[in-house]
Design a protein around this motif. Structure first.
Motif, PDB file in Angstrom:
ATOM      1  N   LEU A 256      -8.885  18.215  -8.585  1.00  0.00           N
ATOM      2  CA  LEU A 256      -9.638  18.202  -7.323  1.00  0.00           C
ATOM      3  C   LEU A 256     -11.084  18.623  -7.540  1.00  0.00           C
ATOM      4  O   LEU A 256     -12.011  18.033  -6.966  1.00  0.00           O
ATOM      5  CB  LEU A 256      -8.970  19.121  -6.302  1.00  0.00           C
ATOM      6  CG  LEU A 256      -7.571  18.698  -5.827  1.00  0.00           C
ATOM      7  CD1 LEU A 256      -7.038  19.692  -4.812  1.00  0.00           C
ATOM      8  CD2 LEU A 256      -7.618  17.309  -5.199  1.00  0.00           C
ATOM      9  N   LEU A 257     -11.303  19.649  -8.376  1.00  0.00           N
ATOM     10  CA  LEU A 257     -12.676  20.110  -8.600  1.00  0.00           C
ATOM     11  C   LEU A 257     -13.491  19.123  -9.432  1.00  0.00           C
ATOM     12  O   LEU A 257     -14.717  19.132  -9.377  1.00  0.00           O
ATOM     13  CB  LEU A 257     -12.676  21.481  -9.269  1.00  0.00           C
ATOM     14  CG  LEU A 257     -12.295  22.662  -8.366  1.00  0.00           C
ATOM     15  CD1 LEU A 257     -12.560  23.980  -9.073  1.00  0.00           C
ATOM     16  CD2 LEU A 257     -13.042  22.631  -7.054  1.00  0.00           C
ATOM     17  N   LEU A 258     -12.807  18.270 -10.203  1.00  0.00           N
ATOM     18  CA  LEU A 258     -13.535  17.213 -10.900  1.00  0.00           C
ATOM     19  C   LEU A 258     -14.250  16.302  -9.911  1.00  0.00           C
ATOM     20  O   LEU A 258     -15.341  15.798 -10.181  1.00  0.00           O
ATOM     21  CB  LEU A 258     -12.570  16.393 -11.765  1.00  0.00           C
ATOM     22  CG  LEU A 258     -12.165  16.989 -13.116  1.00  0.00           C
ATOM     23  CD1 LEU A 258     -11.144  16.093 -13.794  1.00  0.00           C
ATOM     24  CD2 LEU A 258     -13.384  17.184 -14.011  1.00  0.00           C
ATOM     25  N   GLN A 259     -13.623  16.104  -8.751  1.00  0.00           N
ATOM     26  CA  GLN A 259     -14.230  15.242  -7.735  1.00  0.00           C
ATOM     27  C   GLN A 259     -15.088  16.024  -6.753  1.00  0.00           C
ATOM     28  O   GLN A 259     -16.166  15.587  -6.363  1.00  0.00           O
ATOM     29  CB  GLN A 259     -13.127  14.498  -6.964  1.00  0.00           C
ATOM     30  CG  GLN A 259     -12.306  13.563  -7.822  1.00  0.00           C
ATOM     31  CD  GLN A 259     -11.971  12.283  -7.101  1.00  0.00           C
ATOM     32  OE1 GLN A 259     -12.442  12.035  -6.001  1.00  0.00           O
ATOM     33  NE2 GLN A 259     -11.153  11.452  -7.731  1.00  0.00           N
ATOM     34  N   ALA A 260     -14.592  17.208  -6.345  1.00  0.00           N
ATOM     35  CA  ALA A 260     -15.307  17.968  -5.311  1.00  0.00           C
ATOM     36  C   ALA A 260     -16.505  18.723  -5.865  1.00  0.00           C
ATOM     37  O   ALA A 260     -17.494  18.942  -5.152  1.00  0.00           O
ATOM     38  CB  ALA A 260     -14.357  18.956  -4.632  1.00  0.00           C
ATOM     39  N   CYS A 261     -16.449  19.125  -7.147  1.00  0.00           N
ATOM     40  CA  CYS A 261     -17.532  19.934  -7.729  1.00  0.00           C
ATOM     41  C   CYS A 261     -17.798  19.515  -9.172  1.00  0.00           C
ATOM     42  O   CYS A 261     -17.623  20.309 -10.106  1.00  0.00           O
ATOM     43  CB  CYS A 261     -17.159  21.413  -7.637  1.00  0.00           C
ATOM     44  SG  CYS A 261     -18.498  22.566  -7.992  1.00  0.00           S
ATOM     45  N   PRO A 262     -18.230  18.268  -9.403  1.00  0.00           N
ATOM     46  CA  PRO A 262     -18.484  17.822 -10.775  1.00  0.00           C
ATOM     47  C   PRO A 262     -19.711  18.514 -11.364  1.00  0.00           C
ATOM     48  O   PRO A 262     -20.712  18.714 -10.677  1.00  0.00           O
ATOM     49  CB  PRO A 262     -18.714  16.313 -10.609  1.00  0.00           C
ATOM     50  CG  PRO A 262     -19.224  16.165  -9.208  1.00  0.00           C
ATOM     51  CD  PRO A 262     -18.517  17.226  -8.417  1.00  0.00           C
ATOM     52  N   PHE A 263     -19.603  18.933 -12.625  1.00  0.00           N
ATOM     53  CA  PHE A 263     -20.714  19.598 -13.324  1.00  0.00           C
ATOM     54  C   PHE A 263     -21.243  20.810 -12.551  1.00  0.00           C
ATOM     55  O   PHE A 263     -22.424  21.144 -12.604  1.00  0.00           O
ATOM     56  CB  PHE A 263     -21.842  18.614 -13.602  1.00  0.00           C
ATOM     57  CG  PHE A 263     -21.430  17.435 -14.425  1.00  0.00           C
ATOM     58  CD1 PHE A 263     -21.206  17.570 -15.787  1.00  0.00           C
ATOM     59  CD2 PHE A 263     -21.237  16.197 -13.839  1.00  0.00           C
ATOM     60  CE1 PHE A 263     -20.806  16.485 -16.554  1.00  0.00           C
ATOM     61  CE2 PHE A 263     -20.832  15.111 -14.591  1.00  0.00           C
ATOM     62  CZ  PHE A 263     -20.615  15.247 -15.956  1.00  0.00           C
ATOM     63  N   GLY A 264     -20.340  21.460 -11.788  1.00  0.00           N
ATOM     64  CA  GLY A 264     -20.707  22.671 -11.080  1.00  0.00           C
ATOM     65  C   GLY A 264     -21.476  22.483  -9.791  1.00  0.00           C
ATOM     66  O   GLY A 264     -21.856  23.451  -9.146  1.00  0.00           O
ATOM     67  N   THR A 265     -21.703  21.226  -9.389  1.00  0.00           N
ATOM     68  CA  THR A 265     -22.456  20.945  -8.158  1.00  0.00           C
ATOM     69  C   THR A 265     -21.499  20.519  -7.054  1.00  0.00           C
ATOM     70  O   THR A 265     -20.791  19.512  -7.199  1.00  0.00           O
ATOM     71  CB  THR A 265     -23.497  19.841  -8.393  1.00  0.00           C
ATOM     72  OG1 THR A 265     -24.394  20.257  -9.423  1.00  0.00           O
ATOM     73  CG2 THR A 265     -24.290  19.569  -7.120  1.00  0.00           C
TER      74      THR A 265
ATOM     75  N   SER B 270     -10.817  15.223  -1.447  1.00  0.00           N
ATOM     76  CA  SER B 270     -10.696  14.868  -2.857  1.00  0.00           C
ATOM     77  C   SER B 270      -9.277  14.436  -3.200  1.00  0.00           C
ATOM     78  O   SER B 270      -9.068  13.497  -3.976  1.00  0.00           O
ATOM     79  CB  SER B 270     -11.103  16.057  -3.739  1.00  0.00           C
ATOM     80  OG  SER B 270     -12.443  16.425  -3.499  1.00  0.00           O
ATOM     81  N   LEU B 271      -8.282  15.120  -2.599  1.00  0.00           N
ATOM     82  CA  LEU B 271      -6.895  14.736  -2.833  1.00  0.00           C
ATOM     83  C   LEU B 271      -6.634  13.338  -2.288  1.00  0.00           C
ATOM     84  O   LEU B 271      -5.979  12.514  -2.931  1.00  0.00           O
ATOM     85  CB  LEU B 271      -5.953  15.760  -2.183  1.00  0.00           C
ATOM     86  CG  LEU B 271      -4.456  15.511  -2.370  1.00  0.00           C
ATOM     87  CD1 LEU B 271      -4.092  15.583  -3.848  1.00  0.00           C
ATOM     88  CD2 LEU B 271      -3.643  16.519  -1.574  1.00  0.00           C
TER      89      LEU B 271
END
Length: 490
Positions: free
Chosen positions: A162-171, A180-181
């Motif tokens: 989920l964080l790969l989509q919601a917060c890529p590269f920390g942004t 995202s799910l």
């Protein structure tokens, strides 16, 4: 705006470190940027073990470190925010955003795009608000609809994807992890037009926009000359925008009446495209003055598909909605109680419900109650050692009500009797529970006619407001009581 790292920690006393890291994510590219921006003041992020121990120490959650520590507990270190500096290898890792909810510690380290010496003001670090929004989004995802530990563990296992989509590269792109799910679940669906990374699909149907303002009021009242009463309003603006098109634009304006209380500490959803600088600089940490920005507060944004929290805010209203005092005296196995409550004249006298709960801890069951109530009715829960004063939907014209009586208790016979570590002896409280519809304590409202929608079709716009009590306590003025200082927030 980016995050150097994110952690979710389960606080578990008795374990070797005092907790278990349930999830962590580091962003090496952001870390390289931090090293460049911070220069000589750069402090590297330690491994999870040392970081966890330092974090638990600062939050006073380590079993062996609950005593007074000058570097952490002195008056010069009074913390009015959830932002900490952690001692790491003789240096200080700052800023670390951290708070505890439902036994889980949520933490992240925002990127500061400047030197850390001298320490810059918090308001100038935009990544801090993004860090809060990310952690709140993770918290909402983990506990929305969660019924048991199995479901919670499943959601923890989904966080990396989920964080790969919601917060890529920390942004942060979208704090609503459900989006995202949904995006992952719809990965096989082809769309005629390219969708933004944070948007799962498009809406088809009748256009409509729903805006809901919910204010939670907290209060600690003592009726003592040497202890000041405290109260605070925390507001949430929730939106649901059903609009056709890939990138519809919406602008919502929040307004205040002439005697309204200014909004402060405003935290916005990442979909908001721009903000007036006066909104960002309104902070409860600074002393209030006559020049405080009082709106209108405009929020232009491109809405996600699902319902989302457009913004959060706090406000220091001049008076609490209900002022009261509570007195309790012990006379052998009996207690004599007196309660007075007064509704402020500025508050809408039309409740969905209003109750006063009077629990009596560390005692036996209630055997007899002799009482007199000026308004409403009293319910007695003998085995629970609890009185509930049902006030109803309105206060009388005088706006004042009272309850007095004598309570007799039996012998405490089993371990299931209510127990509390704080309410010992005469230390006791009354908790007010109420909800008022179509009303906010600050006066904040969203005017339907001020909502601007740039999309096909004319949408139906609906607005709602409500005030809800949250941790609203009135303590026995005849005994000692826990005292709050400053902000009532995390």
């Amino acid at each position: 705006m980016a995050q150097r790292a994110v952690w979710l920690v389960s606080h578990e006393p008795g374990t070797p470190l005092g907790g278990i890291v349930r999830f962590s994510r580091r962003y090496p590219t952001v870390e390289k940027r931090a090293k460049v921006f911070n220069g000589a003041s750069y402090v590297p992020i330690p491994e999870d073990g040392p970081f966890l121990k330092s974090l638990l120490f600062e939050l006073r959650l380590l079993d062996e470190d609950k005593g007074f520590t000058k570097s952490r507990d002195s008056c010069s270190r009074i913390n009015k925010t959830s932002i900490y500096g952690l001692p790491v290898g003789g240096e200080e890792l700052w800023p670390v955003v951290a708070f505890v909810k439902n036994g889980i510690i949520y933490a992240c380290i925002p990127l500061v795009e400047q030197t850390l010496s001298p320490r810059p003001p918090l308001i100038s670090i935009s990544a801090i608000s993004q860090g809060f929004e990310l952690l709140f989004g993770v918290q909402d995802y983990l506990y929305s609809g969660q019924k048991n530990d199995t479901e919670l563990n499943t959601k923890f296992s989904q966080l990396p994807d989920l964080l790969l989509q919601a917060c890529p590269f920390g942004t942060l792109l979208d704090a609503n992890l459900q989006n995202s799910l949904d995006s992952i679940n719809f990965a096989s669906v082809t769309h005629p037009q390219k969708q933004p990374a944070w948007k799962a699909g498009t809406y088809k149907g009748k256009p409509q926009v729903s805006i809901s303002i919910t204010e939670n009021v907290k209060s600690m009242q003592y009726d003592k000359q040497d202890i000041a009463d405290t109260w605070q309003v925390v507001g949430t603006v929730t939106c649901k925008c059903d609009l056709e098109g890939i990138m519809p634009n919406v602008t919502i304006s929040l307004s205040l009446p002439s005697n309204g209380s200014p909004l402060q500490d405003i935290l916005v959803h990442p979909c908001v495209t721009s903000l007036d600088s006066a909104i960002l600089t309104s902070s409860s940490i600074d002393a209030m003055d006559d020049s405080a920005f009082s709106g209108p507060y405009k929020f232009p944004f491109t809405p996600p598909l699902e319902s989302f929290n457009l913004c959060y805010y706090t406000s220091q209203v001049p008076v609490p909605p209900i002022l009261g005092f509570y007195q309790m005296k012990e006379e052998g196995v009996q207690l004599k109680i007196t309660v007075n409550l007064k509704l402020h004249e500025s508050v809408k006298n039309n409740f969905e419900f209003c109750e006063a709960h009077l629990p009596f801890y560390n005692r036996g069951p209630i055997t007899h109650v002799d009482y007199r109530v000026s308004f409403g009715q009293l319910e007695v829960f003998r085995e629970k050692s609890l009185l509930i004063w049902i006030i109803g939907q309105k206060f009388p014209k005088s706006m004042e009500i009272s309850l007095s009586g004598t309570i007799t208790f039996g012998t405490k016979s089993h371990a299931k009797q209510p127990f509390d570590h704080i309410c010992i002896g005469s230390t006791a409280y009354l908790k007010l529970c109420f909800k008022i519809l179509d009303f906010t304590l600050t006066g904040c409202y969203a005017d339907q006619h001020s909502v601007q929608v740039f999309a096909s079709g004319k949408p139906k716009i609906s607005t709602h407001r409500k005030l809800i009590s949250s941790e609203y306590y009135i303590w026995n003025s005849k005994a000692s009581a826990p005292v709050t200082y400053g902000s009532l927030l995390l």
